[in-house]
Scaffold this motif. Structure first.
Motif, PDB file in Angstrom:
ATOM      1  N   GLU A   1       5.580  -2.577 -12.525  1.00 61.89           N
ATOM      2  CA  GLU A   1       4.357  -2.986 -11.825  1.00 61.89           C
ATOM      3  C   GLU A   1       3.987  -2.114 -10.626  1.00 61.89           C
ATOM      4  OE1 GLU A   1       3.345  -6.949 -11.413  1.00 61.89           O
ATOM      5  OE2 GLU A   1       4.349  -7.564 -13.241  1.00 61.89           O
ATOM      6  N   LEU A   2       4.929  -1.343 -10.109  1.00 60.50           N
ATOM      7  CA  LEU A   2       4.683  -0.557  -8.896  1.00 60.50           C
ATOM      8  C   LEU A   2       4.630   0.938  -9.184  1.00 60.50           C
ATOM      9  CD1 LEU A   2       7.170  -2.132  -6.302  1.00 60.50           C
ATOM     10  CD2 LEU A   2       4.688  -2.388  -6.358  1.00 60.50           C
ATOM     11  N   VAL A   3       3.874   1.640  -8.371  1.00 58.53           N
ATOM     12  CA  VAL A   3       3.950   3.097  -8.333  1.00 58.53           C
ATOM     13  C   VAL A   3       4.945   3.423  -7.231  1.00 58.53           C
ATOM     14  CG1 VAL A   3       2.712   5.244  -7.880  1.00 58.53           C
ATOM     15  CG2 VAL A   3       1.554   3.362  -9.075  1.00 58.53           C
ATOM     16  N   VAL A   4       5.994   4.149  -7.578  1.00 59.88           N
ATOM     17  CA  VAL A   4       7.044   4.479  -6.612  1.00 59.88           C
ATOM     18  C   VAL A   4       7.125   5.994  -6.483  1.00 59.88           C
ATOM     19  CG1 VAL A   4       9.518   4.346  -6.131  1.00 59.88           C
ATOM     20  CG2 VAL A   4       8.329   2.373  -7.102  1.00 59.88           C
ATOM     21  N   GLU A   5       7.020   6.489  -5.247  1.00 54.82           N
ATOM     22  CA  GLU A   5       7.074   7.935  -5.032  1.00 54.82           C
ATOM     23  C   GLU A   5       8.417   8.411  -4.499  1.00 54.82           C
ATOM     24  OE1 GLU A   5       3.851   8.776  -2.328  1.00 54.82           O
ATOM     25  OE2 GLU A   5       5.080   8.327  -0.576  1.00 54.82           O
ATOM     26  N   GLY A   6       9.292   7.474  -4.148  1.00 54.53           N
ATOM     27  CA  GLY A   6      10.600   7.866  -3.657  1.00 54.53           C
ATOM     28  C   GLY A   6      11.515   6.670  -3.542  1.00 54.53           C
TER      29      GLY A   6
ATOM     30  N   ALA B   1      24.467  -2.500  -4.556  1.00 55.91           N
ATOM     31  CA  ALA B   1      23.335  -2.546  -5.481  1.00 55.91           C
ATOM     32  C   ALA B   1      22.072  -2.798  -4.663  1.00 55.91           C
ATOM     33  CB  ALA B   1      23.549  -3.622  -6.539  1.00 55.91           C
ATOM     34  N   ASN B   2      21.656  -1.750  -3.957  1.00 54.55           N
ATOM     35  CA  ASN B   2      20.513  -1.818  -3.048  1.00 54.55           C
ATOM     36  C   ASN B   2      19.720  -0.530  -3.173  1.00 54.55           C
ATOM     37  OD1 ASN B   2      21.662  -4.219  -1.563  1.00 54.55           O
ATOM     38  ND2 ASN B   2      23.211  -2.700  -1.056  1.00 54.55           N
ATOM     39  N   VAL B   3      18.399  -0.654  -3.149  1.00 54.05           N
ATOM     40  CA  VAL B   3      17.563   0.539  -3.153  1.00 54.05           C
ATOM     41  C   VAL B   3      16.289   0.246  -2.359  1.00 54.05           C
ATOM     42  CG1 VAL B   3      16.386   0.024  -5.354  1.00 54.05           C
ATOM     43  CG2 VAL B   3      16.575   2.398  -4.559  1.00 54.05           C
ATOM     44  N   LEU B   4      15.914   1.196  -1.532  1.00 58.22           N
ATOM     45  CA  LEU B   4      14.674   1.111  -0.766  1.00 58.22           C
ATOM     46  C   LEU B   4      13.641   1.974  -1.484  1.00 58.22           C
ATOM     47  CD1 LEU B   4      13.175   0.122   1.764  1.00 58.22           C
ATOM     48  CD2 LEU B   4      14.059   2.142   2.954  1.00 58.22           C
ATOM     49  N   LEU B   5      12.624   1.318  -2.043  1.00 58.30           N
ATOM     50  CA  LEU B   5      11.561   2.011  -2.768  1.00 58.30           C
ATOM     51  C   LEU B   5      10.423   2.344  -1.812  1.00 58.30           C
ATOM     52  CD1 LEU B   5      11.381  -0.434  -5.817  1.00 58.30           C
ATOM     53  CD2 LEU B   5      12.767   1.639  -5.595  1.00 58.30           C
ATOM     54  N   ARG B   6       9.812   3.503  -2.004  1.00 55.70           N
ATOM     55  CA  ARG B   6       8.626   3.891  -1.223  1.00 55.70           C
ATOM     56  C   ARG B   6       7.440   3.912  -2.167  1.00 55.70           C
ATOM     57  NH1 ARG B   6      10.386   8.218   0.350  1.00 55.70           N
ATOM     58  NH2 ARG B   6       9.226   9.699  -0.881  1.00 55.70           N
TER      59      ARG B   6
ATOM     60  N   GLY C   1       0.825  -1.202   0.000  1.00 55.07           N
ATOM     61  CA  GLY C   1       0.000   0.000   0.000  1.00 55.07           C
ATOM     62  C   GLY C   1       0.856   1.247   0.000  1.00 55.07           C
ATOM     63  N   HIS C   2       0.216   2.386  -0.041  1.00 54.11           N
ATOM     64  CA  HIS C   2       0.892   3.675  -0.074  1.00 54.11           C
ATOM     65  C   HIS C   2       1.818   3.830   1.126  1.00 54.11           C
ATOM     66  CE1 HIS C   2       0.602   8.318   0.051  1.00 54.11           C
ATOM     67  NE2 HIS C   2       1.602   7.939  -0.715  1.00 54.11           N
ATOM     68  N   GLY C   3       3.055   4.175   0.843  1.00 55.78           N
ATOM     69  CA  GLY C   3       4.038   4.391   1.895  1.00 55.78           C
ATOM     70  C   GLY C   3       4.832   3.168   2.286  1.00 55.78           C
ATOM     71  N   ASP C   4       4.432   1.999   1.823  1.00 55.85           N
ATOM     72  CA  ASP C   4       5.173   0.783   2.164  1.00 55.85           C
ATOM     73  C   ASP C   4       6.553   0.807   1.509  1.00 55.85           C
ATOM     74  OD1 ASP C   4       3.230  -0.334   3.763  1.00 55.85           O
ATOM     75  OD2 ASP C   4       2.378  -1.587   2.175  1.00 55.85           O
ATOM     76  N   GLY C   5       7.516   0.208   2.182  1.00 54.53           N
ATOM     77  CA  GLY C   5       8.879   0.131   1.678  1.00 54.53           C
ATOM     78  C   GLY C   5       9.183  -1.221   1.072  1.00 54.53           C
ATOM     79  N   VAL C   6       9.913  -1.184  -0.056  1.00 53.57           N
ATOM     80  CA  VAL C   6      10.367  -2.402  -0.720  1.00 53.57           C
ATOM     81  C   VAL C   6      11.869  -2.259  -0.929  1.00 53.57           C
ATOM     82  CG1 VAL C   6      10.212  -3.860  -2.774  1.00 53.57           C
ATOM     83  CG2 VAL C   6       8.163  -2.678  -1.928  1.00 53.57           C
TER      84      VAL C   6
ATOM     85  N   GLY D   1       3.920   4.520  -3.908  1.00 55.84           N
ATOM     86  CA  GLY D   1       2.984   5.631  -4.054  1.00 55.84           C
ATOM     87  C   GLY D   1       1.601   5.092  -4.380  1.00 55.84           C
ATOM     88  N   VAL D   2       0.763   5.957  -4.911  1.00 56.80           N
ATOM     89  CA  VAL D   2      -0.582   5.561  -5.344  1.00 56.80           C
ATOM     90  C   VAL D   2      -0.756   5.936  -6.801  1.00 56.80           C
ATOM     91  CG1 VAL D   2      -1.672   5.696  -3.063  1.00 56.80           C
ATOM     92  CG2 VAL D   2      -1.579   7.721  -4.493  1.00 56.80           C
ATOM     93  N   PHE D   3      -1.634   5.215  -7.499  1.00 59.24           N
ATOM     94  CA  PHE D   3      -1.807   5.454  -8.927  1.00 59.24           C
ATOM     95  C   PHE D   3      -2.788   6.575  -9.239  1.00 59.24           C
ATOM     96  CE2 PHE D   3      -4.891   2.252  -7.749  1.00 59.24           C
ATOM     97  CZ  PHE D   3      -6.048   2.669  -8.393  1.00 59.24           C
ATOM     98  N   PHE D   4      -3.415   7.158  -8.236  1.00 56.39           N
ATOM     99  CA  PHE D   4      -4.352   8.266  -8.491  1.00 56.39           C
ATOM    100  C   PHE D   4      -3.913   9.518  -7.783  1.00 56.39           C
ATOM    101  CE2 PHE D   4      -5.894   5.645  -5.008  1.00 56.39           C
ATOM    102  CZ  PHE D   4      -6.102   6.554  -4.008  1.00 56.39           C
TER     103      PHE D   4
END
Length: 129
Positions: free
Chosen positions: A61-66, A119-124, A19-24, A126-129
């Motif tokens: 596949e993901l919306v990423v905001e940061g 080679a590491n990145v933490l994605l945050r 969901g929005h704000g989750d980290g990957v 976002g939402v698609f709308f």
């Protein structure tokens, strides 16, 4: 059966739960994996799959905001630096030790077979709308 996109059932299912704000955290084969977050380990052999392949597949596949990466990537891994800069113009950089701390709060960790350092990145998410 799916015919496109991410076919790994464990990864596809984990992505659907975000969901929005989750980290990957997308990480190389050497990144320490903290207890807590769900882990999908895609590593098969050294270098397979690559960090770039997994990041590109996830971004399709993901919306990423940061995104956050280790400062050390700038000097230690030009390939990962180029990939991250190309995808994330506002990439946040923190010391590698801090990135490891932040990874404990990720909802999902995707381990690649990447054998190049940092080679590491933490994605945050976002939402698609």
């Amino acid at each position: 059966m799916k015919k496109a996109g991410i076919l790994n059932r464990h990864l596809a299912g984990a992505l659907a739960e975000l969901g929005h704000g989750d980290g990957v955290l997308v990480c190389d084969a050497g990144m320490p994996i903290p207890d807590g977050p769900r882990v999908v380990d895609l590593a098969f052999r050294a270098g397979v799959p690559t960090f770039a392949e997994v990041v590109d597949g996830l971004l399709a596949e993901l919306v990423v905001e940061g995104a956050t990466a280790a400062t050390e990537v700038r000097t230690a891994n030009p390939q990962a630096t180029a990939l991250l800069d190309g995808h994330f113009p506002a990439l946040e950089l923190v010391p590698h030790e801090r990135l490891k701390e932040l990874s404990a709060d990720a909802r999902l960790i995707v381990r690649t077979g990447e054998a190049r350092p940092y080679a590491n990145v933490l994605l945050r998410c976002g939402v698609f709308f």
